[in-house]
Design a protein around this motif. Structure first.
Motif, PDB file in Angstrom:
ATOM      1  N   ARG A   8       0.841  -1.205   0.000  1.00  0.00           N
ATOM      2  CA  ARG A   8       0.000   0.000   0.000  1.00  0.00           C
ATOM      3  C   ARG A   8       0.872   1.249   0.000  1.00  0.00           C
ATOM      4  O   ARG A   8       0.620   2.207  -0.744  1.00  0.00           O
ATOM      5  CB  ARG A   8      -0.924   0.009   1.221  1.00  0.00           C
ATOM      6  CG  ARG A   8      -2.042  -1.014   1.193  1.00  0.00           C
ATOM      7  CD  ARG A   8      -2.966  -0.799   2.376  1.00  0.00           C
ATOM      8  NE  ARG A   8      -3.946  -1.858   2.513  1.00  0.00           N
ATOM      9  CZ  ARG A   8      -5.110  -1.888   1.886  1.00  0.00           C
ATOM     10  NH1 ARG A   8      -5.432  -0.905   1.061  1.00  0.00           N
ATOM     11  NH2 ARG A   8      -5.957  -2.884   2.078  1.00  0.00           N
ATOM     12  N   THR A   9       1.905   1.249   0.849  1.00  0.00           N
ATOM     13  CA  THR A   9       2.820   2.384   0.893  1.00  0.00           C
ATOM     14  C   THR A   9       3.524   2.545  -0.447  1.00  0.00           C
ATOM     15  O   THR A   9       3.708   3.667  -0.938  1.00  0.00           O
ATOM     16  CB  THR A   9       3.858   2.186   2.008  1.00  0.00           C
ATOM     17  OG1 THR A   9       3.187   1.947   3.245  1.00  0.00           O
ATOM     18  CG2 THR A   9       4.749   3.403   2.152  1.00  0.00           C
ATOM     19  N   ALA A  10       3.914   1.425  -1.036  1.00  0.00           N
ATOM     20  CA  ALA A  10       4.602   1.465  -2.328  1.00  0.00           C
ATOM     21  C   ALA A  10       3.718   2.064  -3.412  1.00  0.00           C
ATOM     22  O   ALA A  10       4.152   2.939  -4.176  1.00  0.00           O
ATOM     23  CB  ALA A  10       5.038   0.056  -2.722  1.00  0.00           C
ATOM     24  N   THR A  11       2.479   1.609  -3.497  1.00  0.00           N
ATOM     25  CA  THR A  11       1.604   2.114  -4.558  1.00  0.00           C
ATOM     26  C   THR A  11       1.268   3.590  -4.353  1.00  0.00           C
ATOM     27  O   THR A  11       1.150   4.338  -5.327  1.00  0.00           O
ATOM     28  CB  THR A  11       0.311   1.284  -4.644  1.00  0.00           C
ATOM     29  OG1 THR A  11      -0.335   1.241  -3.357  1.00  0.00           O
ATOM     30  CG2 THR A  11       0.609  -0.132  -5.104  1.00  0.00           C
ATOM     31  N   ARG A  12       1.146   4.010  -3.101  1.00  0.00           N
ATOM     32  CA  ARG A  12       0.898   5.439  -2.856  1.00  0.00           C
ATOM     33  C   ARG A  12       2.092   6.274  -3.307  1.00  0.00           C
ATOM     34  O   ARG A  12       1.925   7.338  -3.918  1.00  0.00           O
ATOM     35  CB  ARG A  12       0.600   5.680  -1.375  1.00  0.00           C
ATOM     36  CG  ARG A  12      -0.793   5.268  -0.940  1.00  0.00           C
ATOM     37  CD  ARG A  12      -1.164   5.901   0.391  1.00  0.00           C
ATOM     38  NE  ARG A  12      -0.322   5.412   1.476  1.00  0.00           N
ATOM     39  CZ  ARG A  12      -0.641   4.390   2.262  1.00  0.00           C
ATOM     40  NH1 ARG A  12      -1.786   3.743   2.072  1.00  0.00           N
ATOM     41  NH2 ARG A  12       0.164   4.015   3.239  1.00  0.00           N
ATOM     42  N   ALA A  13       3.301   5.788  -3.003  1.00  0.00           N
ATOM     43  CA  ALA A  13       4.503   6.521  -3.406  1.00  0.00           C
ATOM     44  C   ALA A  13       4.629   6.566  -4.926  1.00  0.00           C
ATOM     45  O   ALA A  13       4.951   7.612  -5.508  1.00  0.00           O
ATOM     46  CB  ALA A  13       5.737   5.865  -2.789  1.00  0.00           C
ATOM     47  N   ILE A  14       4.370   5.442  -5.561  1.00  0.00           N
ATOM     48  CA  ILE A  14       4.468   5.386  -7.024  1.00  0.00           C
ATOM     49  C   ILE A  14       3.425   6.297  -7.662  1.00  0.00           C
ATOM     50  O   ILE A  14       3.721   7.072  -8.580  1.00  0.00           O
ATOM     51  CB  ILE A  14       4.300   3.936  -7.512  1.00  0.00           C
ATOM     52  CG1 ILE A  14       5.485   3.079  -7.049  1.00  0.00           C
ATOM     53  CG2 ILE A  14       4.174   3.885  -9.031  1.00  0.00           C
ATOM     54  CD1 ILE A  14       5.291   1.586  -7.260  1.00  0.00           C
ATOM     55  N   ALA A  15       2.196   6.225  -7.170  1.00  0.00           N
ATOM     56  CA  ALA A  15       1.111   7.019  -7.752  1.00  0.00           C
ATOM     57  C   ALA A  15       1.333   8.516  -7.582  1.00  0.00           C
ATOM     58  O   ALA A  15       0.922   9.317  -8.434  1.00  0.00           O
ATOM     59  CB  ALA A  15      -0.220   6.610  -7.129  1.00  0.00           C
ATOM     60  N   SER A  16       2.006   8.901  -6.495  1.00  0.00           N
ATOM     61  CA  SER A  16       2.238  10.328  -6.232  1.00  0.00           C
ATOM     62  C   SER A  16       3.523  10.837  -6.867  1.00  0.00           C
ATOM     63  O   SER A  16       3.847  12.025  -6.741  1.00  0.00           O
ATOM     64  CB  SER A  16       2.281  10.577  -4.725  1.00  0.00           C
ATOM     65  OG  SER A  16       3.371   9.885  -4.130  1.00  0.00           O
ATOM     66  N   GLY A  17       4.266   9.950  -7.534  1.00  0.00           N
ATOM     67  CA  GLY A  17       5.509  10.359  -8.173  1.00  0.00           C
ATOM     68  C   GLY A  17       6.708  10.358  -7.255  1.00  0.00           C
ATOM     69  O   GLY A  17       7.799  10.785  -7.653  1.00  0.00           O
ATOM     70  N   ASN A  18       6.552   9.849  -6.026  1.00  0.00           N
ATOM     71  CA  ASN A  18       7.659   9.814  -5.067  1.00  0.00           C
ATOM     72  C   ASN A  18       8.376   8.469  -5.114  1.00  0.00           C
ATOM     73  O   ASN A  18       8.594   7.820  -4.087  1.00  0.00           O
ATOM     74  CB  ASN A  18       7.139  10.086  -3.655  1.00  0.00           C
ATOM     75  CG  ASN A  18       6.597  11.492  -3.507  1.00  0.00           C
ATOM     76  OD1 ASN A  18       7.170  12.437  -4.043  1.00  0.00           O
ATOM     77  ND2 ASN A  18       5.488  11.631  -2.800  1.00  0.00           N
ATOM     78  N   SER A  19       8.727   8.050  -6.303  1.00  0.00           N
ATOM     79  CA  SER A  19       9.390   6.769  -6.481  1.00  0.00           C
ATOM     80  C   SER A  19      10.227   6.808  -7.748  1.00  0.00           C
ATOM     81  O   SER A  19       9.936   7.564  -8.681  1.00  0.00           O
ATOM     82  CB  SER A  19       8.359   5.637  -6.578  1.00  0.00           C
ATOM     83  OG  SER A  19       8.964   4.439  -7.018  1.00  0.00           O
TER      84      SER A  19
END
Length: 297
Positions: free
Chosen positions: A160-171
């Protein structure tokens, strides 16, 4: 279970042998016509007929010599993927058992049109499948962090943390793969998590432990119904026309997860790492490998 050679299994656990007509409108999901891997009784197949077992064994695999310690994350993802298929195989076994029971009791082609039986074993395996499939996502998040955030602190604590970071561009995960991961979680992973949370915080997947039987082209086929909305965390009485058939749902998720792992394995940094193991082919050993060797000296 042990099966004859050259049988096919269709949706709802319907077994079709040579010379028998497949039930119309139902898809092939497993067979004994292809090599069967150890611990499985069937070969699960994709809609194009390819072996899901074979693809899962080779997803995120290293084709040559390598240090095991360098590939813990990839190995974990492959392990959970294979584990999920093992439990799906067992779900299919239990569906077939119910179908064969009704064919013995009520005839292969004639007799009643519907019925039900109780078998908690199929729910045990469905529960196990959902848990293993859910763990594939967590393992994938660790693979992504390893390759696209190497040496950084603050590793994602969940998918969940990973997908939020990816979706927000923080990855730093490549955009194409990142989009595939986020879409996958939204379409499949979140519901798996909802089923897991329902079991953990509300109760068993089904209060009745009922396996429903219905004829498809006069052949008995089984269904075990799951809640359509597990995120509500409410017990809802299930009937053959209420809910989601567990085998159909698990099979659809299995196809997707095998493909997702293949997509991860084919992406630049991951593919290069799988093809060029540290410490081999003139490459220096990794710090992880050096630390492991020093620990045993």
């Amino acid at each position: 279970m042990t099966y004859d050679q050259n049988i096919d299994v269709y949706e709802h656990g319907i077994v079709v042998s040579d010379g028998e007509r497949p039930p119309s409108g139902l898809s092939l999901i497993a067979t004994t016509r292809q090599p069967i891997y150890n611990s499985y009784s069937l070969t699960l197949v994709d809609r194009d007929g390819t072996s899901l077992n074979h693809r899962a064994v080779h997803a995120l695999d290293v084709p040559g010599a390598h240090a095991v310690v360098d590939y813990h994350e990839e190995s974990d993802a492959r392990f959970f993927l294979r584990e999920s298929l093992y439990h799906l195989n067992n779900v299919i076994d239990k569906y077939i058992w119910a179908c064969q029971l009704f064919e013995e009791l009520h005839g292969h082609y004639e007799g009643p049109r519907s019925g039900n039986t109780g078998d908690s074993r199929v729910l045990f395996e469905i529960d196990a499948y959902l848990g293993a499939a859910r763990r594939v996502y967590e393992a994938i998040s660790k693979v992504l962090w390893k390759h696209y955030h190497p040496g950084e602190k603050g590793r994602w604590d969940s998918i969940r943390t990973a997908t939020r970071a990816i979706a927000s561009g923080n990855s730093k995960v490549p955009a194409q793969l990142g989009g595939q991961i986020v879409d996958s979680w939204n379409a499949y992973g979140a519901k798996l998590a909802d089923y897991r949370n329902f079991v953990a915080h509300t109760g068993a997947l089904s209060e009745g432990e009922t396996c429903w039987l219905h004829r498809y082209d006069r052949r008995w086929g089984a269904s075990v119904m799951l809640l359509e909305n597990p995120e509500n965390k409410k017990r809802v009485p299930l009937r053959p026309d209420v809910g989601i058939d567990a085998l159909a749902y698990c099979y659809e998720v299995a196809i997707h997860l095998v493909k997702l792992c293949e997509q991860v394995a084919a992406t630049d940094a991951v593919a290069d790492y799988l093809a060029n193991p540290p410490g081999y082919g003139g490459l220096p050993a990794s710090p992880r490998w050096e630390a492991a060797r020093n620990a045993y000296r």
